[in-house]
Design a protein around this motif. Structure first.
Motif, short mmCIF file in Angstrom:
data_model
loop_
_atom_site.label_atom_id
_atom_site.label_comp_id
_atom_site.label_asym_id
_atom_site.label_seq_id
_atom_site.Cartn_x
_atom_site.Cartn_y
_atom_site.Cartn_z
N SER A 1 0.83 -1.20 0.00
CA SER A 1 0.00 0.00 0.00
C SER A 1 0.86 1.25 0.00
O SER A 1 0.61 2.21 -0.71
CB SER A 1 -0.91 0.01 1.23
OG SER A 1 -1.72 -1.12 1.25
N SER B 1 -3.45 5.46 2.81
CA SER B 1 -4.07 4.42 3.62
C SER B 1 -5.55 4.71 3.73
O SER B 1 -5.98 5.85 3.55
CB SER B 1 -3.44 4.39 5.02
OG SER B 1 -4.16 3.52 5.86
N SER C 1 -8.26 -5.99 -0.70
CA SER C 1 -7.73 -5.64 -2.01
C SER C 1 -8.90 -5.56 -2.99
O SER C 1 -9.95 -6.17 -2.78
CB SER C 1 -6.70 -6.66 -2.50
OG SER C 1 -7.33 -7.90 -2.80
N SER D 1 -5.07 -3.22 1.77
CA SER D 1 -4.94 -1.98 2.54
C SER D 1 -5.85 -2.06 3.76
O SER D 1 -6.87 -2.75 3.74
CB SER D 1 -5.33 -0.77 1.68
OG SER D 1 -4.51 -0.69 0.53
#
Length: 240
Positions: free
Chosen positions: A21, A28, A45, A79
């Motif tokens: 990420s 983020s 994802s 992430s």
């Protein structure tokens, strides 16, 4: 779909996810908690499998989370996301209109993949929990995602006679992860109904200590669009 066995390696996957990420997107999905305890989170994802959809912006509630447009066949890497009920919205890149808005639930410490599927006019999202056994130096873990919107049931044959993913795979089916020995493989896609060979790809390299998704993507009929039927091998996780 997944069977519910324990994902004993989620922590390692999350460590890899944070690295990906940071390197690829620089953002983020959580706020900046530097110097503060990190709140409970899940990891997600997003893979773009709609062959005639444009590049996309991704929004969680009101915030855009990708710096670069999500192109067809590309992945927004694992992430961190807040847990609970969440909303995602997908717009054409730098456009105000929305192609898809979807709500879903994320549970703490779990790892998920979301696949954007169908043609652009009927864009939809499938979310699955990613559960795999730990790969080793001699074997990988691999699953199949049948995401070709104009391809009916298929047979996926590995090295001429191995039905690793079962004898039939339906459109939008995401299989469980299975063990596969490392080395080069040949993958052949056949129509389950007619037996016609739709696609053969040679010399796909499978490495140990990795987790993969093998994606069937694109259009079988070129009249439907320029992105033809093809295979893509995505790496979900690397055991260092």
């Amino acid at each position: 779909m997944n069977t519910g066995k324990n994902n004993r390696n989620w922590g390692k996957a999350l460590g890899l996810a944070l690295t990906l990420s940071s390197v690829l997107f620089g953002t983020s999905c959580l706020d900046n908690f530097e110097g503060q305890p990190i709140p409970p989170s899940a990891f997600l994802s997003i893979y773009h499998a709609s062959p005639d959809a444009p590049a996309l912006d991704i929004y969680t509630e009101a915030s855009r989370i990708n710096n670069n447009p999500l192109e067809y066949s590309a992945t927004f890497p694992y992430s961190p996301f807040y847990v609970g009920d969440r909303k995602l919205r997908f717009n054409p890149y730098n456009a105000a209109n929305t192609l898809l808005e979807t709500e879903f639930t994320l549970e703490q410490d779990k790892v998920y993949s979301m696949f954007l599927v169908n043609k652009a006019a009927e864009l939809d999202a499938i979310k699955v929990e990613d559960i795999w056994e730990e790969p080793d130096s001699e074997q990988a873990q691999i699953r199949l995602a049948h995401l070709s919107p104009d391809t009916d049931d298929i047979e996926v044959i590995i090295n001429e006679n191995n039905f690793l993913f079962g004898e039939k795979n339906e459109y939008l089916e995401i299989t469980d992860f299975e063990a596969l020995d490392k080395g080069e493989i040949q993958v052949t896609l056949k129509s389950k109904e007619s037996g016609e060979t739709l696609l053969t790809v040679n010399d796909i390299e499978i490495s140990g200590n990795k987790v993969y998704t093998l994606v069937v993507r694109g259009f079988s009929d070129p009249a439907n669009g320029n992105n033809n039927l093809s295979l893509q091998l995505i790496t979900n996780y690397i055991k260092f």
